[in-house]
Enzyme design. Structure first.
Site, PDB file in Angstrom:
ATOM      1  N   HIS A  24      29.384  37.992  13.991  1.00  0.00           N
ATOM      2  CA  HIS A  24      28.182  37.668  14.237  1.00  0.00           C
ATOM      3  C   HIS A  24      27.731  37.673  15.966  1.00  0.00           C
ATOM      4  O   HIS A  24      26.662  37.267  16.538  1.00  0.00           O
ATOM      5  CB  HIS A  24      27.384  36.698  13.999  1.00  0.00           C
ATOM      6  CG  HIS A  24      27.663  35.906  12.739  1.00  0.00           C
ATOM      7  ND1 HIS A  24      27.809  35.068  12.280  1.00  0.00           N
ATOM      8  CD2 HIS A  24      26.839  36.550  11.441  1.00  0.00           C
ATOM      9  CE1 HIS A  24      27.735  34.403  10.818  1.00  0.00           C
ATOM     10  NE2 HIS A  24      27.245  36.058  10.232  1.00  0.00           N
ATOM     11  N   GLU A  68      19.921  42.255  14.306  1.00  0.00           N
ATOM     12  CA  GLU A  68      20.581  42.093  14.337  1.00  0.00           C
ATOM     13  C   GLU A  68      20.651  44.131  14.546  1.00  0.00           C
ATOM     14  O   GLU A  68      21.462  45.443  16.088  1.00  0.00           O
ATOM     15  CB  GLU A  68      21.782  41.866  13.936  1.00  0.00           C
ATOM     16  CG  GLU A  68      21.914  40.634  14.215  1.00  0.00           C
ATOM     17  CD  GLU A  68      23.381  40.179  12.695  1.00  0.00           C
ATOM     18  OE1 GLU A  68      22.465  40.135  11.218  1.00  0.00           O
ATOM     19  OE2 GLU A  68      24.674  39.708  13.161  1.00  0.00           O
ATOM     20  N   ARG A  89      31.441  30.162   1.868  1.00  0.00           N
ATOM     21  CA  ARG A  89      32.521  30.042   2.330  1.00  0.00           C
ATOM     22  C   ARG A  89      33.742  28.276   2.818  1.00  0.00           C
ATOM     23  O   ARG A  89      31.915  27.565   3.497  1.00  0.00           O
ATOM     24  CB  ARG A  89      32.949  30.174   3.179  1.00  0.00           C
ATOM     25  CG  ARG A  89      33.111  32.294   3.586  1.00  0.00           C
ATOM     26  CD  ARG A  89      33.308  32.807   4.646  1.00  0.00           C
ATOM     27  NE  ARG A  89      32.552  34.267   5.128  1.00  0.00           N
ATOM     28  CZ  ARG A  89      31.487  34.900   5.432  1.00  0.00           C
ATOM     29  NH1 ARG A  89      31.244  34.155   6.364  1.00  0.00           N
ATOM     30  NH2 ARG A  89      30.724  35.798   4.851  1.00  0.00           N
TER      31      ARG A  89
END
Ligand code: ADP
Length: 421
Positions: free
Chosen positions: A187, A393, A248
């Site tokens: 990230h 992003e 996760r």
């Protein structure tokens, strides 16, 4: 200049066309002309969608069997006389590619050359689920747009500034030497973007502020950004370490793994699936990996959904405390990602009651914060600012493409922070 940004996953290609330049970056005036995705690549009902500001979403369903065809369709729809935003592909002056893993090789975004491609290939062993798809997209775009520069932007590069004490695990050192087992962090483009914009919101130079950035989406990670440098981050060798995520597990005692493998007679593949797909919010709650559904179930009294929520926020608090100590104080905490940008409940549970650290949340501002904007949600006199910054992003990738081509892309490596060989 118009930059095509490509983010290729195993069965998807996400894309944006962004108009930007060195001057537009300085004025924070770059803009997205179009964005979209090809999903379900490899199936007969693949879906291409295109969003252009001010227009209705355009969609096509057709069979798209591999990435090359997907990129071809993206270019075709972008040039479509009615739905598109460019007259021909010659308007695209460069392509920026998201590449997940750059290992220790890449501490910066770079122009793609045969040596760079070989370097990305070498990192496949570190990210076998990601880099091969990134490479597939890169090759497809190179074939279809052979006359423009292609730039690779790595998720790991921003964290290459970490000191060895933060990135070396307490394992036999030979494993680092032989296999590169260490914390890389991910990230990076998001943590970098929101750190820059937090400093801007505070009206201070990035080089003067210590920020903890919390990227809370399906994948979640935090970073300690000390005067512009990432000095620690919660994801590790893979994106599995650290916070609780959608599916996760995040941090756990590593001894659990051989124990469970033996007791449940799991194969390696099953163990990996358990950790990556059946854990996290989903595994704890049994309800969903999606925070919105966790919040709904919790409001209806579901005790395990409530527990999943609490573990999620408690871990963010723990890392926040750890990073405040690591940086010897903090000036700001920033939330981003689908959960960080949209959930007042999560933000309050993460930073409420931390006045002793100088963090005074404005609970009213937190609840009424407008969506999609960079805002402060701390009380005016708070020693530590709390901010929401919507991440972008793709914009970082487009900007880095411009910077690389203009020869002004800095390296994130910090001299002296290499581990002993
Ligand atoms: P990705 O990591 O795949 O980019 P996102 O950043 O879009 O994912 O984040 C997805 C997460 O954001 C999901 O858990 C979703 O439930 C959560 N989310 C989106 N909107 C809200 C909302 N209004 N309130 C709480 N959570 C939200």
């Amino acid at each position: 200049m118009k930059i095509l940004v490509l983010n290729c996953g195993s069965s998807s290609v996400k894309f944006q066309v962004i108009e930007t330049s060195v001057e537009m970056i300085q004025a924070n005036a770059d803009r997205t002309l179009a964005r979209g995705a090809v999903e379900k690549i490899g199936l007969s009902d693949s879906r291409l969608s295109l969003d252009v500001p001010g227009r209705k979403t355009y969609q096509e369903i057709s069979e798209i069997l591999e990435h090359r065809t997907a990129v071809e369709r993206v270019l075709r729809v972008l040039c479509h006389p009615e739905h598109g935003v460019i007259a021909s592909t010659s308007e695209i002056e460069a392509v920026g590619h998201r590449v997940v893993h750059g290992g220790e090789k890449f501490a910066s975004s770079v122009l793609v050359t045969p040596e760079v491609e070989a370097g990305i290939e070498e990192c496949v062993v570190l990210a076998p689920l990601h880099n091969p798809h990134n490479l597939r997209g890169l090759h497809a775009a190179q074939q279809l747009l052979p006359n423009v520069p292609h730039v690779a932007v790595f998720d790991t590069a921003f964290h290459q500034s970490m000191p060895p004490r933060a990135f070396i695990y307490g394992l036999p050192y030979e494993l680092y030497r032989r296999h590169g087992i260490r914390r890389y962090g991910f990230h990076g483009t998001s943590h970098r973007f929101v750190a820059i914009h937090t400093a801007r919101l505070l009206g201070k130079p990035l080089e003067e502020v210590k920020i903890v950035t919390c990227h809370l989406g399906n994948g979640c990670s935090m970073a300690a950004v000390d005067r512009g440098h990432s000095v620690d981050t919660s994801m590790g060798f893979t994106p599995l370490e650290g916070l609780l995520m959608g599916t996760r597990a995040g941090d756990l005692d590593p001894a659990v793994l051989p124990w469970v493998m033996a007791m449940e007679e799991l194969t390696l593949a099953q163990l990996n699936a358990m950790l990556n797909k059946h854990s996290g919010l989903y595994g704890v709650s049994g309800v969903s990996s999606d925070m919105r559904e966790i919040l709904d179930a919790r409001a209806k009294g579901n005790a395990r959904a409530d527990l999943a929520f609490q573990i999620f926020c408690y871990r963010v608090r723990k890392y926040l405390g750890a990073y405040a100590a690591a940086m010897e104080g903090i000036d700001a905490v920033t939330f981003t990602g689908g959960i960080g940008e949209n959930s007042p409940d999560v933000r309050e549970a993460c930073v409420g009651g931390l006045e002793f650290l100088g963090i005074e949340l404005d609970t009213q501002a937190n609840r009424t914060a407008p969506r999609g904007e960079g805002v402060l949600i701390s009380r005016p006199g708070s020693r530590v600012a709390v901010a929401i910054i919507p991440t972008n992003e793709e914009r970082v990738i487009a900007r880095d493409t411009v910077r690389v081509l203009a020869g002004i892309m800095p390296s994130f490596a910090v001299p002296g922070n290499e581990a002993p060989r």
